[in-house]
Design an enzyme around this catalytic site. Sequence first.
Site, PDB file in Angstrom:
ATOM      1  N   GLU A  18     -33.998  -6.924   0.449  1.00  0.00           N
ATOM      2  CA  GLU A  18     -33.187  -5.809  -0.632  1.00  0.00           C
ATOM      3  C   GLU A  18     -32.964  -4.916   0.995  1.00  0.00           C
ATOM      4  OE1 GLU A  18     -34.390  -8.032  -2.834  1.00  0.00           O
ATOM      5  OE2 GLU A  18     -36.179  -6.970  -2.539  1.00  0.00           O
ATOM      6  N   ASN A  32     -34.420 -14.607  -2.171  1.00  0.00           N
ATOM      7  CA  ASN A  32     -33.667 -14.011  -2.730  1.00  0.00           C
ATOM      8  C   ASN A  32     -32.721 -13.803  -1.502  1.00  0.00           C
ATOM      9  OD1 ASN A  32     -34.413 -10.630  -2.466  1.00  0.00           O
ATOM     10  ND2 ASN A  32     -32.178 -10.571  -2.534  1.00  0.00           N
ATOM     11  N   ASP A  68     -30.287 -12.366  -8.159  1.00  0.00           N
ATOM     12  CA  ASP A  68     -31.971 -11.997  -7.451  1.00  0.00           C
ATOM     13  C   ASP A  68     -32.824 -12.206  -7.976  1.00  0.00           C
ATOM     14  OD1 ASP A  68     -33.832 -10.908  -5.301  1.00  0.00           O
ATOM     15  OD2 ASP A  68     -33.883  -8.975  -7.119  1.00  0.00           O
TER      16      ASP A  68
END
Length: 598
Positions: A194, A278, A320
């Site tokens: 992230e 991801n 995700d």
Amino acid sequence: MRKFLLMSCVAATALLASGASYANDELIALSKDAKQWALPTGDYANRRYSELDQINSDNVRNLVPVWSFSTGVLRGHEGGPLVIGDVMYFNTPFPNIIYALDLNHDGKILWKYEPKQDPNVIPVMCCDTVNRGVAYADGKIIQYQADTTLVAVDAKTGAVVWSVKNGDPAKGETGTSAPQVIKNKVLVGISGGEFGVRGHVTAYDLKTGKKVWRGYSVGTDADTLIDPEKTTYLGKPVGKESSTSSWKGDQWKIGGGATWGWFSYDPDLNLIYYGSGNPSTWNPVQRPGDNRWSMTIWARDADTGVAKWVYQLTPHDQWDYDSINESILVGQEARKVLVHFDRNGFGYTIDRVTGEPLVAEKFDPAVNWATKVDLDKNSKTYGRPLVVKEFSTEANGEDVNTQGVMPAALGVKDQQPAAYSPLTNLFYIPANHVAMDYEPFRVSYAAGQPYVGATLSMYPPKGDTNLGNFTAWDAKAGKIVWQKKEPFSVWSGALATAGNVVFYGTLEGYLKAVDARTGDELFKYKTPSGIIGNVITYEHKGKQYVAVLSGVGGWAGIGLAAGLSKGTEGLGAVGGYASLANYTALGGQLTVFALPGK
């Protein structure tokens, strides 16, 4: 799988003194000894199964807590203990304290290791300050800390033997996963998808801490340790620069593919299996292409790190659906297979020699983002999920809220490990049952800053009230055998035993035991806080024990753990689990159970 000689305690003790070159033999021997719990995954196959049967489906209802221990730390306790001989070892969330407890004296502290870490690492930890456990080998306890320090301490004293830095928190790189010792190497991944972190797996020398090899998830053939002619995808060579050619320009350099899940190992094939996460950013419009090799199961040579095969489960991820979940190694007739329950909601059975997918079926019927995985070898979409346009966040576009996607970003199963019982040939899956709304938006990259680019909200699928399931799965047929609904996600790791019992924990804090064949609930006990840790069992002085860490948190419990209240905070989880505060509170405790009597 090759049969290994079961070593006596004396032989195992001799191996402890024989040096790192025998670490693999030592751990195989220890993992075969049901009295101990020597690997964070239970064994190299990730089965989380114990041959102990003193506690069984007839008497498990009589379990009682026999001693407990406060960890002194709040936030999410997402790991599990190790038991080596008369000593139990475990660690905590940040600041990652390691405890060595004396089993001869109800958990008396033998030593405590408390590293000094910069608390500025906390804001760059995506989904709570969790850590998934320590590893043991060659007389050392090995921990991978939040600040990416990999440290080996003496198992008898807690003194530091060596330490090495595996990443840079200033760039968003953090450490949350349990290390795994394979042969004479310690394997660790990296967290931070992230934050635009480029994922990798690194092998360090067990004796010295020196880096041996590193394989990235995305990048050049040299970076990913891919041989374009020998590494295969769906049975065919991947070809030159298979990763970089699937990205636009240099986007791959901040492409994600973090590696914070579990490692399994086949000693016969000398292959390591794990998954990558991801792609970055969560806005799929900004990264056209398949974004290889994020969202991929990897098979790598344990000695060199060179990839034998790759299988991308969710090409060009738009939701995700990290593929970091464990691969469980089993035999299926004459075939060696791995079974993987992916965040995307499909349960895969894959030939672990070749990487060929054999089964791919939904282990939650509510999954709607794809109709199926195409397993027709003659099809142009062979091996790929067939995406439903209505739930494609890219097709709907930036700044458009795609509603009712199932599963939510935390998947039908996140990192919480499943278990397998060779007695029933069933897999036991701790699962989420959560849908989401997903709105991608344009985002710019800055090192060390969030690089998400999506707003999420989570809730039960339409018509349902439960947020979790506990599921028994037939991997050969690709079918649910039985399923138990739970009010909240089952975020703890499961444990199966020869006593026909399966254990798991709940977010409200219950340790539960169910019949392995029927799913009937046999026992439950409310611990002081929500359970997101992994249940283990061991034997000490002729008596079987069950142990689990409680301490609510993780992604599902991030609202409680971090004091968040806005529904879209915690990457969308806070609103979905808002009512959890009515059932549990922060804590940090080890609870040990046994049957009454001597």
